[in-house]
Design a protein around this motif. Sequence first.
Motif, PDB file in Angstrom:
ATOM      1  N   LEU A   9       0.835  -1.213   0.000  1.00  0.00           N
ATOM      2  CA  LEU A   9       0.000   0.000   0.000  1.00  0.00           C
ATOM      3  C   LEU A   9       0.863   1.254   0.000  1.00  0.00           C
ATOM      4  CD1 LEU A   9      -2.730  -1.046   2.586  1.00  0.00           C
ATOM      5  CD2 LEU A   9      -2.966  -0.935   0.100  1.00  0.00           C
ATOM      6  N   LEU A  10       1.913   1.249   0.825  1.00  0.00           N
ATOM      7  CA  LEU A  10       2.825   2.403   0.844  1.00  0.00           C
ATOM      8  C   LEU A  10       3.511   2.569  -0.509  1.00  0.00           C
ATOM      9  CD1 LEU A  10       4.501   2.019   4.360  1.00  0.00           C
ATOM     10  CD2 LEU A  10       2.674   3.588   3.687  1.00  0.00           C
ATOM     11  N   ALA A  11       3.885   1.446  -1.113  1.00  0.00           N
ATOM     12  CA  ALA A  11       4.529   1.499  -2.432  1.00  0.00           C
ATOM     13  C   ALA A  11       3.562   2.070  -3.465  1.00  0.00           C
ATOM     14  CB  ALA A  11       5.002   0.110  -2.846  1.00  0.00           C
ATOM     15  N   LYS A  12       2.341   1.587  -3.469  1.00  0.00           N
ATOM     16  CA  LYS A  12       1.334   2.060  -4.432  1.00  0.00           C
ATOM     17  C   LYS A  12       1.077   3.558  -4.257  1.00  0.00           C
ATOM     18  CE  LYS A  12      -1.715   0.926  -7.607  1.00  0.00           C
ATOM     19  NZ  LYS A  12      -1.308   0.366  -8.889  1.00  0.00           N
ATOM     20  N   LEU A  16       7.441   5.088  -0.966  1.00  0.00           N
ATOM     21  CA  LEU A  16       8.650   4.289  -0.767  1.00  0.00           C
ATOM     22  C   LEU A  16       9.644   4.367  -1.926  1.00  0.00           C
ATOM     23  CD1 LEU A  16       7.147   1.042   0.840  1.00  0.00           C
ATOM     24  CD2 LEU A  16       8.273   2.969   1.988  1.00  0.00           C
ATOM     25  N   LYS A  17       9.396   5.238  -2.879  1.00  0.00           N
ATOM     26  CA  LYS A  17      10.306   5.348  -4.032  1.00  0.00           C
ATOM     27  C   LYS A  17      11.743   5.577  -3.569  1.00  0.00           C
ATOM     28  CE  LYS A  17       7.125   6.943  -7.564  1.00  0.00           C
ATOM     29  NZ  LYS A  17       7.040   5.633  -8.175  1.00  0.00           N
ATOM     30  N   ALA A  27       3.623 -12.904  -0.664  1.00  0.00           N
ATOM     31  CA  ALA A  27       3.008 -11.877  -1.521  1.00  0.00           C
ATOM     32  C   ALA A  27       4.068 -10.898  -2.035  1.00  0.00           C
ATOM     33  CB  ALA A  27       1.935 -11.137  -0.741  1.00  0.00           C
ATOM     34  N   PHE A  28       5.323 -11.316  -2.016  1.00  0.00           N
ATOM     35  CA  PHE A  28       6.418 -10.406  -2.362  1.00  0.00           C
ATOM     36  C   PHE A  28       6.298  -9.884  -3.796  1.00  0.00           C
ATOM     37  CE2 PHE A  28      10.832  -9.016  -2.922  1.00  0.00           C
ATOM     38  CZ  PHE A  28      11.017  -8.355  -1.721  1.00  0.00           C
ATOM     39  N   ASP A  29       5.998 -10.769  -4.742  1.00  0.00           N
ATOM     40  CA  ASP A  29       5.869 -10.338  -6.139  1.00  0.00           C
ATOM     41  C   ASP A  29       4.744  -9.322  -6.296  1.00  0.00           C
ATOM     42  OD1 ASP A  29       7.983 -11.976  -6.848  1.00  0.00           O
ATOM     43  OD2 ASP A  29       6.688 -13.608  -7.550  1.00  0.00           O
ATOM     44  N   PHE A  30       3.668  -9.501  -5.549  1.00  0.00           N
ATOM     45  CA  PHE A  30       2.562  -8.538  -5.571  1.00  0.00           C
ATOM     46  C   PHE A  30       3.040  -7.178  -5.082  1.00  0.00           C
ATOM     47  CE2 PHE A  30      -0.672  -6.403  -2.948  1.00  0.00           C
ATOM     48  CZ  PHE A  30      -1.567  -6.041  -3.934  1.00  0.00           C
ATOM     49  N   ALA A  31       3.772  -7.164  -3.983  1.00  0.00           N
ATOM     50  CA  ALA A  31       4.281  -5.899  -3.438  1.00  0.00           C
ATOM     51  C   ALA A  31       5.206  -5.225  -4.436  1.00  0.00           C
ATOM     52  CB  ALA A  31       4.998  -6.140  -2.111  1.00  0.00           C
ATOM     53  N   VAL A  32       6.130  -5.978  -4.991  1.00  0.00           N
ATOM     54  CA  VAL A  32       7.084  -5.426  -5.968  1.00  0.00           C
ATOM     55  C   VAL A  32       6.354  -4.831  -7.164  1.00  0.00           C
ATOM     56  CG1 VAL A  32       8.917  -6.042  -7.598  1.00  0.00           C
ATOM     57  CG2 VAL A  32       8.994  -6.916  -5.247  1.00  0.00           C
ATOM     58  N   ALA A  33       5.273  -5.473  -7.579  1.00  0.00           N
ATOM     59  CA  ALA A  33       4.504  -4.987  -8.732  1.00  0.00           C
ATOM     60  C   ALA A  33       3.834  -3.638  -8.469  1.00  0.00           C
ATOM     61  CB  ALA A  33       3.448  -6.017  -9.125  1.00  0.00           C
ATOM     62  N   GLN A  34       3.696  -3.238  -7.211  1.00  0.00           N
ATOM     63  CA  GLN A  34       3.047  -1.967  -6.895  1.00  0.00           C
ATOM     64  C   GLN A  34       3.934  -0.775  -7.218  1.00  0.00           C
ATOM     65  OE1 GLN A  34      -0.249  -2.363  -6.277  1.00  0.00           O
ATOM     66  NE2 GLN A  34       0.459  -4.466  -6.566  1.00  0.00           N
ATOM     67  N   ASP A  35       5.263  -0.958  -7.139  1.00  0.00           N
ATOM     68  CA  ASP A  35       6.199   0.119  -7.475  1.00  0.00           C
ATOM     69  C   ASP A  35       7.595  -0.464  -7.620  1.00  0.00           C
ATOM     70  OD1 ASP A  35       7.800   2.356  -7.792  1.00  0.00           O
ATOM     71  OD2 ASP A  35       6.842   3.493  -6.181  1.00  0.00           O
ATOM     72  N   GLY A  36       8.066  -0.531  -8.836  1.00  0.00           N
ATOM     73  CA  GLY A  36       9.398  -1.057  -9.129  1.00  0.00           C
ATOM     74  C   GLY A  36      10.519  -0.134  -8.709  1.00  0.00           C
ATOM     75  N   ASP A  37      10.189   1.100  -8.312  1.00  0.00           N
ATOM     76  CA  ASP A  37      11.218   2.042  -7.867  1.00  0.00           C
ATOM     77  C   ASP A  37      11.555   1.901  -6.388  1.00  0.00           C
ATOM     78  OD1 ASP A  37      11.577   3.180 -10.378  1.00  0.00           O
ATOM     79  OD2 ASP A  37       9.972   4.642 -10.056  1.00  0.00           O
ATOM     80  N   VAL A  38      10.874   0.992  -5.706  1.00  0.00           N
ATOM     81  CA  VAL A  38      11.205   0.696  -4.309  1.00  0.00           C
ATOM     82  C   VAL A  38      12.403  -0.244  -4.320  1.00  0.00           C
ATOM     83  CG1 VAL A  38      10.374  -0.372  -2.175  1.00  0.00           C
ATOM     84  CG2 VAL A  38       8.799   0.967  -3.597  1.00  0.00           C
ATOM     85  N   LEU A  39      13.303  -0.076  -3.382  1.00  0.00           N
ATOM     86  CA  LEU A  39      14.476  -0.943  -3.277  1.00  0.00           C
ATOM     87  C   LEU A  39      14.099  -2.140  -2.397  1.00  0.00           C
ATOM     88  CD1 LEU A  39      17.076   1.910  -2.698  1.00  0.00           C
ATOM     89  CD2 LEU A  39      16.393   0.850  -4.867  1.00  0.00           C
TER      90      LEU A  39
END
Length: 100
Positions: A9-12, A16-17, A27-39
């Motif tokens: 949610l924070l990424a979306k 978290l950029k 659910a890691f892939d789901f989280a990553v898909a929300q914003d690829g600019d998060v490290l």
Amino acid sequence: MSVCTGAALLAKAGVLKQRRATSNKLAFDFAVAQDGDVLWQKQARWVFDGKYVTSSGVSAGTDMALALVEKLYNREQAESIAHRTEYVWNSDPTIDPFAR
């Protein structure tokens, strides 16, 4: 602070950029898909990055909360809370058995 998939949610929301963060490993892939600019940090129970703190799962969220108590106060206080709540604290964020 976020626990489990709360980091998604924070990424979306874009907060978290370019920041390090983690999320639930199932659910890691789901989280990553929300914003690829998060490290994204896969091998981490929790991550501190500036004013943001994320944890990988629910029990990791308890570990993260105790780590925050340690950071804001001291280790003795965090250990006291863990003891009084009968919780076995994993105080090392790099020990994440679910990251395999």
